[in-house]
Design a protein around this motif. Structure first.
Motif, PDB file in Angstrom:
ATOM      1  N   GLN A  93      87.418  58.232  79.565  1.00 55.79           N
ATOM      2  CA  GLN A  93      87.112  59.623  79.234  1.00 55.79           C
ATOM      3  C   GLN A  93      86.685  59.791  77.779  1.00 55.79           C
ATOM      4  N   ARG A  94      87.390  59.123  76.864  1.00 50.67           N
ATOM      5  CA  ARG A  94      87.124  59.255  75.425  1.00 50.67           C
ATOM      6  C   ARG A  94      87.153  57.880  74.777  1.00 50.67           C
ATOM      7  N   PRO A  95      86.116  57.085  74.960  1.00 52.21           N
ATOM      8  CA  PRO A  95      86.151  55.707  74.470  1.00 52.21           C
ATOM      9  C   PRO A  95      86.242  55.596  72.942  1.00 52.21           C
ATOM     10  N   VAL A  96      85.492  56.400  72.208  1.00 54.06           N
ATOM     11  CA  VAL A  96      85.486  56.297  70.749  1.00 54.06           C
ATOM     12  C   VAL A  96      86.854  56.658  70.171  1.00 54.06           C
ATOM     13  N   THR A  97      87.416  57.759  70.625  1.00 55.03           N
ATOM     14  CA  THR A  97      88.729  58.189  70.134  1.00 55.03           C
ATOM     15  C   THR A  97      89.805  57.165  70.469  1.00 55.03           C
ATOM     16  N   THR A  98      89.776  56.637  71.679  1.00 52.25           N
ATOM     17  CA  THR A  98      90.787  55.669  72.100  1.00 52.25           C
ATOM     18  C   THR A  98      90.679  54.366  71.308  1.00 52.25           C
ATOM     19  N   ILE A  99      89.465  53.876  71.116  1.00 51.73           N
ATOM     20  CA  ILE A  99      89.284  52.647  70.342  1.00 51.73           C
ATOM     21  C   ILE A  99      89.681  52.861  68.889  1.00 51.73           C
ATOM     22  N   ALA A 100      89.335  54.023  68.316  1.00 53.49           N
ATOM     23  CA  ALA A 100      89.727  54.326  66.931  1.00 53.49           C
ATOM     24  C   ALA A 100      91.245  54.374  66.790  1.00 53.49           C
ATOM     25  N   ALA A 101      91.921  54.970  67.755  1.00 51.37           N
ATOM     26  CA  ALA A 101      93.389  55.025  67.709  1.00 51.37           C
ATOM     27  C   ALA A 101      93.992  53.629  67.817  1.00 51.37           C
ATOM     28  N   CYS A 102      93.449  52.801  68.695  1.00 57.15           N
ATOM     29  CA  CYS A 102      93.957  51.425  68.839  1.00 57.15           C
ATOM     30  C   CYS A 102      93.735  50.624  67.563  1.00 57.15           C
ATOM     31  N   ALA A 104      93.507  51.864  64.531  1.00 54.14           N
ATOM     32  CA  ALA A 104      94.441  52.389  63.533  1.00 54.14           C
ATOM     33  C   ALA A 104      95.831  51.803  63.742  1.00 54.14           C
ATOM     34  N   ILE A 105      96.248  51.676  64.969  1.00 56.33           N
ATOM     35  CA  ILE A 105      97.556  51.083  65.271  1.00 56.33           C
ATOM     36  C   ILE A 105      97.595  49.632  64.810  1.00 56.33           C
ATOM     37  N   ILE A 106      96.532  48.894  65.058  1.00 55.59           N
ATOM     38  CA  ILE A 106      96.480  47.484  64.650  1.00 55.59           C
ATOM     39  C   ILE A 106      96.516  47.357  63.128  1.00 55.59           C
ATOM     40  N   ILE A 108      97.771  49.537  60.918  1.00 60.43           N
ATOM     41  CA  ILE A 108      99.112  49.910  60.442  1.00 60.43           C
ATOM     42  C   ILE A 108     100.107  48.800  60.732  1.00 60.43           C
ATOM     43  N   LEU A 109     100.031  48.222  61.907  1.00 60.97           N
ATOM     44  CA  LEU A 109     100.918  47.100  62.233  1.00 60.97           C
ATOM     45  C   LEU A 109     100.676  45.913  61.306  1.00 60.97           C
ATOM     46  N   GLY A 110      99.410  45.627  61.041  1.00 61.96           N
ATOM     47  CA  GLY A 110      99.086  44.525  60.141  1.00 61.96           C
ATOM     48  C   GLY A 110      99.610  44.757  58.738  1.00 61.96           C
ATOM     49  N   LEU A 111      99.435  45.966  58.220  1.00 60.10           N
ATOM     50  CA  LEU A 111      99.947  46.289  56.885  1.00 60.10           C
ATOM     51  C   LEU A 111     101.473  46.244  56.834  1.00 60.10           C
ATOM     52  N   THR A 112     102.101  46.606  57.906  1.00 58.72           N
ATOM     53  CA  THR A 112     103.561  46.598  57.953  1.00 58.72           C
ATOM     54  C   THR A 112     104.120  45.189  58.034  1.00 58.72           C
ATOM     55  N   ILE A 113     103.482  44.328  58.801  1.00 56.55           N
ATOM     56  CA  ILE A 113     103.994  42.979  59.038  1.00 56.55           C
ATOM     57  C   ILE A 113     103.523  41.981  57.973  1.00 56.55           C
ATOM     58  N   ALA A 114     102.390  42.243  57.314  1.00 52.07           N
ATOM     59  CA  ALA A 114     101.810  41.302  56.362  1.00 52.07           C
ATOM     60  C   ALA A 114     102.786  40.803  55.289  1.00 52.07           C
ATOM     61  N   PRO A 115     103.603  41.645  54.658  1.00 52.96           N
ATOM     62  CA  PRO A 115     104.522  41.124  53.641  1.00 52.96           C
ATOM     63  C   PRO A 115     105.509  40.112  54.193  1.00 52.96           C
TER      64      PRO A 115
END
Length: 119
Positions: A93-102, A104-106, A108-115
């Motif tokens: 239904q909303r490919p651009v929004t869904t991919i952008a959200a995914c 963003a999650i990746i 944020i997860l990368g920034l959180t786990i990187a240290p």
């Protein structure tokens, strides 16, 4: 003693309106405190008398069982009609929004786990 019947944080307006109507139809003397904008206070429906609190709790429990059943039926009808679904439905239904959200999650997860990974 004051009895807290229900938390109003994240309660949809239609549900709160139905509960107000329910209490007024059954002459339950309640008062209401709104949730704060900042999420500090939860707000809710309150009753002063213990006996009225028991009666109101019973009405509220019955109402919530009925609402759960109604909402479940509506969801199943929407699911069968293709108006709602999971991640794949949203992606179609909303490919651009869904991919952008995914993404963003990746990030944020990368920034959180990187240290912890670089230790």
């Amino acid at each position: 003693m004051t009895n807290h019947l229900m938390n109003l944080r994240h309660v949809p307006d239609d549900e709160a309106d139905e509960i107000r109507d329910l209490f007024e139809a059954h002459n339950v003397p309640y008062y209401e405190t709104p949730p704060s904008r900042w999420g500090i206070s939860m707000g809710g429906f309150w009753v002063n008398d213990d006996e009225e609190a028991r009666r109101a709790r019973e009405l509220l429990d019955n109402y919530q069982r009925e609402r759960l059943q109604r909402q479940r039926e509506i969801y199943e009808q929407d699911l069968a009609a293709g108006r709602t679904g999971g991640v794949w439905h949203r992606l179609r239904q909303r490919p651009v929004t869904t991919i952008a959200a995914c993404l963003a999650i990746i990030v944020i997860l990368g920034l959180t786990i990187a240290p912890f990974v670089t230790l």
